[in-house]
Design a protein around this motif. Structure first.
Motif, PDB file in Angstrom:
ATOM      1  N   PRO A 163       0.805  -1.228   0.000  1.00 39.55           N
ATOM      2  CA  PRO A 163       0.000   0.000   0.000  1.00 39.55           C
ATOM      3  C   PRO A 163       0.835   1.274   0.000  1.00 39.55           C
ATOM      4  O   PRO A 163       0.285   2.363   0.104  1.00 39.55           O
ATOM      5  CB  PRO A 163      -0.789  -0.124   1.310  1.00 39.55           C
ATOM      6  N   SER A 164       2.143   1.171  -0.138  1.00 39.41           N
ATOM      7  CA  SER A 164       3.035   2.317   0.000  1.00 39.41           C
ATOM      8  C   SER A 164       2.755   3.382  -1.062  1.00 39.41           C
ATOM      9  O   SER A 164       2.358   3.078  -2.188  1.00 39.41           O
ATOM     10  CB  SER A 164       4.493   1.868  -0.107  1.00 39.41           C
ATOM     11  N   GLU A 165       2.987   4.627  -0.698  1.00 40.67           N
ATOM     12  CA  GLU A 165       2.845   5.748  -1.632  1.00 40.67           C
ATOM     13  C   GLU A 165       3.799   5.589  -2.810  1.00 40.67           C
ATOM     14  O   GLU A 165       3.449   5.857  -3.957  1.00 40.67           O
ATOM     15  CB  GLU A 165       3.141   7.058  -0.898  1.00 40.67           C
ATOM     16  N   PHE A 166       5.028   5.131  -2.532  1.00 46.80           N
ATOM     17  CA  PHE A 166       6.059   5.039  -3.548  1.00 46.80           C
ATOM     18  C   PHE A 166       6.273   3.595  -3.999  1.00 46.80           C
ATOM     19  O   PHE A 166       6.216   2.659  -3.186  1.00 46.80           O
ATOM     20  CB  PHE A 166       7.385   5.577  -3.014  1.00 46.80           C
ATOM     21  N   ILE A 167       6.558   3.435  -5.290  1.00 44.90           N
ATOM     22  CA  ILE A 167       6.981   2.162  -5.864  1.00 44.90           C
ATOM     23  C   ILE A 167       8.312   2.426  -6.572  1.00 44.90           C
ATOM     24  O   ILE A 167       8.407   3.320  -7.421  1.00 44.90           O
ATOM     25  CB  ILE A 167       5.952   1.620  -6.880  1.00 44.90           C
ATOM     26  N   HIS A 168       9.328   1.648  -6.231  1.00 46.12           N
ATOM     27  CA  HIS A 168      10.658   1.861  -6.793  1.00 46.12           C
ATOM     28  C   HIS A 168      10.825   0.999  -8.040  1.00 46.12           C
ATOM     29  O   HIS A 168      10.549  -0.200  -8.018  1.00 46.12           O
ATOM     30  CB  HIS A 168      11.731   1.509  -5.763  1.00 46.12           C
ATOM     31  N   VAL A 169      11.299   1.619  -9.115  1.00 44.29           N
ATOM     32  CA  VAL A 169      11.445   0.899 -10.385  1.00 44.29           C
ATOM     33  C   VAL A 169      12.906   0.721 -10.779  1.00 44.29           C
ATOM     34  O   VAL A 169      13.197   0.325 -11.908  1.00 44.29           O
ATOM     35  CB  VAL A 169      10.688   1.609 -11.525  1.00 44.29           C
ATOM     36  N   GLY A 170      13.825   0.974  -9.869  1.00 43.48           N
ATOM     37  CA  GLY A 170      15.233   0.819 -10.213  1.00 43.48           C
ATOM     38  C   GLY A 170      15.653   1.880 -11.209  1.00 43.48           C
ATOM     39  O   GLY A 170      15.795   3.047 -10.883  1.00 43.48           O
ATOM     40  N   GLY A 171      15.853   1.451 -12.468  1.00 47.18           N
ATOM     41  CA  GLY A 171      16.231   2.393 -13.512  1.00 47.18           C
ATOM     42  C   GLY A 171      17.716   2.649 -13.600  1.00 47.18           C
ATOM     43  O   GLY A 171      18.159   3.500 -14.370  1.00 47.18           O
ATOM     44  N   TRP A 202      12.272   7.053 -21.938  1.00 43.10           N
ATOM     45  CA  TRP A 202      10.904   6.764 -22.399  1.00 43.10           C
ATOM     46  C   TRP A 202      10.325   5.564 -21.650  1.00 43.10           C
ATOM     47  O   TRP A 202       9.158   5.571 -21.231  1.00 43.10           O
ATOM     48  CB  TRP A 202      10.922   6.499 -23.903  1.00 43.10           C
ATOM     49  N   PHE A 203      11.132   4.524 -21.471  1.00 42.49           N
ATOM     50  CA  PHE A 203      10.697   3.312 -20.780  1.00 42.49           C
ATOM     51  C   PHE A 203      10.275   3.652 -19.338  1.00 42.49           C
ATOM     52  O   PHE A 203       9.210   3.239 -18.871  1.00 42.49           O
ATOM     53  CB  PHE A 203      11.856   2.306 -20.787  1.00 42.49           C
ATOM     54  N   ILE A 204      11.108   4.415 -18.650  1.00 38.52           N
ATOM     55  CA  ILE A 204      10.794   4.789 -17.268  1.00 38.52           C
ATOM     56  C   ILE A 204       9.559   5.672 -17.213  1.00 38.52           C
ATOM     57  O   ILE A 204       8.687   5.504 -16.346  1.00 38.52           O
ATOM     58  CB  ILE A 204      12.001   5.493 -16.621  1.00 38.52           C
ATOM     59  N   ARG A 205       9.439   6.621 -18.151  1.00 36.88           N
ATOM     60  CA  ARG A 205       8.270   7.511 -18.135  1.00 36.88           C
ATOM     61  C   ARG A 205       6.970   6.759 -18.357  1.00 36.88           C
ATOM     62  O   ARG A 205       5.921   7.144 -17.843  1.00 36.88           O
ATOM     63  CB  ARG A 205       8.428   8.608 -19.202  1.00 36.88           C
ATOM     64  N   HIS A 206       7.041   5.651 -19.119  1.00 33.58           N
ATOM     65  CA  HIS A 206       5.826   4.856 -19.306  1.00 33.58           C
ATOM     66  C   HIS A 206       5.287   4.397 -17.948  1.00 33.58           C
ATOM     67  O   HIS A 206       4.088   4.519 -17.668  1.00 33.58           O
ATOM     68  CB  HIS A 206       6.126   3.651 -20.195  1.00 33.58           C
ATOM     69  N   PHE A 207       6.167   3.893 -17.098  1.00 33.79           N
ATOM     70  CA  PHE A 207       5.710   3.388 -15.808  1.00 33.79           C
ATOM     71  C   PHE A 207       5.496   4.522 -14.803  1.00 33.79           C
ATOM     72  O   PHE A 207       4.688   4.381 -13.874  1.00 33.79           O
ATOM     73  CB  PHE A 207       6.695   2.338 -15.294  1.00 33.79           C
ATOM     74  N   ASP A 208       6.163   5.630 -15.011  1.00 35.27           N
ATOM     75  CA  ASP A 208       5.887   6.816 -14.214  1.00 35.27           C
ATOM     76  C   ASP A 208       4.426   7.229 -14.398  1.00 35.27           C
ATOM     77  O   ASP A 208       3.669   7.404 -13.428  1.00 35.27           O
ATOM     78  CB  ASP A 208       6.840   7.922 -14.667  1.00 35.27           C
ATOM     79  N   ASN A 209       4.004   7.350 -15.640  1.00 34.69           N
ATOM     80  CA  ASN A 209       2.613   7.724 -15.920  1.00 34.69           C
ATOM     81  C   ASN A 209       1.636   6.635 -15.491  1.00 34.69           C
ATOM     82  O   ASN A 209       0.538   6.920 -14.997  1.00 34.69           O
ATOM     83  CB  ASN A 209       2.451   8.025 -17.415  1.00 34.69           C
ATOM     84  N   TRP A 210       2.028   5.381 -15.689  1.00 38.54           N
ATOM     85  CA  TRP A 210       1.164   4.253 -15.325  1.00 38.54           C
ATOM     86  C   TRP A 210       0.902   4.250 -13.818  1.00 38.54           C
ATOM     87  O   TRP A 210      -0.237   4.074 -13.364  1.00 38.54           O
ATOM     88  CB  TRP A 210       1.833   2.948 -15.772  1.00 38.54           C
ATOM     89  N   LEU A 211       1.946   4.463 -13.026  1.00 37.92           N
ATOM     90  CA  LEU A 211       1.778   4.489 -11.572  1.00 37.92           C
ATOM     91  C   LEU A 211       1.004   5.720 -11.125  1.00 37.92           C
ATOM     92  O   LEU A 211       0.145   5.644 -10.234  1.00 37.92           O
ATOM     93  CB  LEU A 211       3.147   4.445 -10.888  1.00 37.92           C
ATOM     94  N   THR A 212       1.287   6.852 -11.757  1.00 41.37           N
ATOM     95  CA  THR A 212       0.577   8.080 -11.398  1.00 41.37           C
ATOM     96  C   THR A 212      -0.923   7.926 -11.618  1.00 41.37           C
ATOM     97  O   THR A 212      -1.742   8.372 -10.798  1.00 41.37           O
ATOM     98  CB  THR A 212       1.115   9.257 -12.223  1.00 41.37           C
ATOM     99  N   LEU A 263       9.969  13.745 -16.288  1.00 40.52           N
ATOM    100  CA  LEU A 263       9.265  12.899 -15.335  1.00 40.52           C
ATOM    101  C   LEU A 263       7.979  13.566 -14.893  1.00 40.52           C
ATOM    102  O   LEU A 263       7.863  14.798 -14.914  1.00 40.52           O
ATOM    103  CB  LEU A 263      10.144  12.641 -14.105  1.00 40.52           C
ATOM    104  N   ALA A 264       7.018  12.742 -14.475  1.00 42.46           N
ATOM    105  CA  ALA A 264       5.807  13.302 -13.886  1.00 42.46           C
ATOM    106  C   ALA A 264       6.179  14.071 -12.622  1.00 42.46           C
ATOM    107  O   ALA A 264       7.145  13.733 -11.936  1.00 42.46           O
ATOM    108  CB  ALA A 264       4.815  12.185 -13.565  1.00 42.46           C
TER     109      ALA A 264
END
Length: 591
Positions: free
Chosen positions: A306-314, A346-356, A422-423
């Motif tokens: 349930p955490s606010e943040f999700i870490h994607v490495g990168g 671009w790859f990271i931004r995809h999941f940035d927007n997806w998580l947002t 980034l978002a």
């Protein structure tokens, strides 16, 4: 009484009396503090043997007891502890504040309060008269534990949550996936654990070491294990931030599902979970299939955490296969991107927007600011040749106009972006020195400061030959105590983007919990004080006083069974004679 770690904001001794806990003592937990009361009653019953019956109300008749309650005038993690003729009263702005006050109470009772059973039944338990007023400096006080390189069974993780709580740390960064192992059950993709959670053998020492542990190594957490870990952490007011590393550090996932890799460059069906250390050249292919696969992974991750943040490495994404792949090059052209660095962004931004879009916030290592390679001075390698030392971001110089990643400032579909691409809600873990965090904060992004040169606890603690498998820079207890998370280059408004700090424990050369303990302690105690206490500037800090307080703290760690590095050096069984590490001589100066 003055031996508390981390040091409180204010401690005023009383008139010399004490509150004596007896078989008649009660523990009262007011509204919203019942969970803290349950925890405190449990640990004190174990250590003291006292029943600590549940009190029905808080009044002056509990003079030999303990009261817990909220005070709306205090900040969320702020607490006040008063021990006087009325008993012990702990008040907090929330249950978390009361919990941190309870941790201080445990320290006041002495090292034996950390035992699992009473050492003797006739021992007197007393809390000296005192008033403590305290609050943390940072909201993010973290520890990152890498369970991918060497798996830590669930009980070990729960133990580390207890150790974090004892030091008032409140964010557990759970590094769950890497080239050397995938550690979390994903029901839609069972091969991630069936195949990706174990390797046939393991390098013992650094990659230059000739030694191998010729036996399978592995393990993973079921989803119920994860739920238990998250619930256990929540009871201790610790948030668990999971890390699923993309698009690099992904060989274990590709070994399980070869179609995730760059199949037009190598035969991905021949890959296995990596048994060596370093940075694998096998990275995810930036295809729609890969994106959807990881969306399905993250869908299950969001259900568990349930955490606010999700870490994607990168971080540390090797680009060799992308440069060689016709499929990847066509994708770069189709997306109108400049190069492979832009593709990673671009790859990271995809999941940035997806998580947002799902109400969460992405956090990643500082490469997410600029695509992952601008601060590297050597290509990642997969051989047994010695790895060239990476220069920290601090040594690369100032960012280009517009900041790192300005070449990739492309608006991703479905969301706003900042000048870094980034978002607005994305945050950065600044590990290659301070500069990534400075750049992010100046651009309006939140930052967690965890520079390798200061708070990577896998780095050796001394320059002596007896240090086991020496890695990285020498970082002593005093060095960690002198760490300052907020760079002076930031204005007050920018500094507010520094959420806090965390210490990182990478486990390539830590084969069991005793080795993790050795590398982590006692330095985590110094780090905890940096993260919690309102310390002066590093040059003005009283390390001698901290060392004196550590005398009592070592006894607490002994009671907790922590295999820490003694101040006089490693014990004979803590050494690893003849096992090669990768020490780095010299280091850039602290900011």
């Amino acid at each position: 009484m003055s031996e508390l770690i981390p040091a409180p904001h204010s401690l005023v001794a009383g008139s010399g009396g004490e509150v004596r806990l007896t078989a008649h003592s009660q523990l009262y937990a007011g509204t919203a503090t019942e969970g803290v009361g349950h925890w405190l009653r449990t640990v004190l019953r174990e250590a003291t043997g006292l029943p600590l019956h549940e009190g029905r109300e808080l009044d002056d008749s509990y003079g030999d007891g303990i009261g817990l309650q909220l005070d709306s005038e205090l900040g969320p993690e702020e607490y006040r502890l008063v021990s006087d003729e009325s008993g012990v009263l702990i008040e907090g702005g929330s249950a978390a504040g009361v919990f941190w006050g309870a941790q201080s109470l445990r320290q006041l009772l002495g090292p034996e309060a950390y035992r699992r059973a009473p050492l003797r039944r006739d021992r007197a338990w007393a809390v000296p008269y005192v008033t403590i007023e305290d609050a943390p400096r940072f909201r993010w006080r973290g520890l990152m534990l890498d369970v991918s390189r060497h798996f830590m069974p669930k009980d070990g993780v729960l133990r580390y949550l207890d150790l974090m709580a004892a030091h008032k740390l409140n964010v557990f960064h759970f590094h769950l996936t890497d080239d050397q192992g995938w550690r979390i059950e994903i029901k839609r993709h069972p091969k991630l654990t069936e195949v990706g959670s174990w390797r046939a053998r393991t390098k013992f020492g650094h990659r230059a070491s000739p030694f191998w542990e010729e036996k399978p190594h592995g393990g993973y957490y079921t989803q119920d294990d994860i739920r238990e870990i998250v619930a256990y952490a929540a009871e201790r007011h610790i948030s668990v931030v999971p890390e699923i590393d993309i698009p690099g550090h992904s060989q274990a996932a590709i070994a399980a599902y070869p179609e995730l890799g760059n199949t037009d460059v190598i035969d991905t069906t021949s890959l296995s979970v990596w048994d060596n250390w370093g940075i694998s050249l096998n990275v995810l292919a930036p295809t729609d299939n890969t994106l959807r696969f990881y969306e399905e992974v993250f869908e299950e991750v969001l259900e568990l955490f349930p955490s606010e943040f999700i870490h994607v490495g990168g971080d540390e994404c090797a680009k060799e296969q992308w440069r060689q792949s016709p499929t990847v090059q066509a994708r770069i052209r189709d997306l109108g991107l400049a190069d492979e660095d832009a593709l990673q962004s671009w790859f990271i931004r995809h999941f940035d927007n997806w998580l947002t879009a799902r109400g969460r916030r992405l956090i990643g290592w500082d490469e997410i600011l600029e695509g992952g390679s601008r601060a590297e001075v050597r290509a990642p390698v997969e051989s047994d040749e010695e790895e060239g030392a990476k220069r920290p971001l601090d040594e690369v110089g100032a960012p280009p106009a517009g900041g790192w990643g300005s070449r990739q400032g492309i608006r991703a579909p479905g969301g706003e972006t900042t000048k870094l691409g980034l978002a607005p809600g994305a945050a950065v873990s600044s590990w290659r020195g301070y500069q990534g965090g400075i750049t992010a904060a100046q651009a309006g992004h939140d930052v967690v400061m965890c520079p390798e040169q200061q708070v990577y606890l896998d780095h050796r603690q001394d320059g002596g030959a007896d240090e086991p498998v020496p890695i990285g820079y020498v970082r002593t207890l005093e060095d960690v105590y002198g760490f300052e998370p907020v760079p002076p280059q930031l204005t007050p408004d920018q500094a507010r983007h520094v959420l806090g700090t965390q210490a990182n424990v990478w486990t390539e050369v830590m084969e069991d919990h005793a080795r993790v303990d050795y590398q982590t302690f006692p330095r985590l105690a110094a780090f905890a004080e940096v993260a919690w206490s309102a310390l002066p500037a590093p040059a003005e800090r009283d390390f001698a006083g901290f060392e004196q307080r550590m005398t009592a703290h070592y006894r607490r760690l002994d009671a907790l069974g922590v295999a820490y590095r003694p101040p006089t050096g490693p014990l004979p069984w803590q050494r690893r004679p003849g096992v090669l590490g990768r020490p780095i001589e010299g280091a850039p100066p602290n900011v």
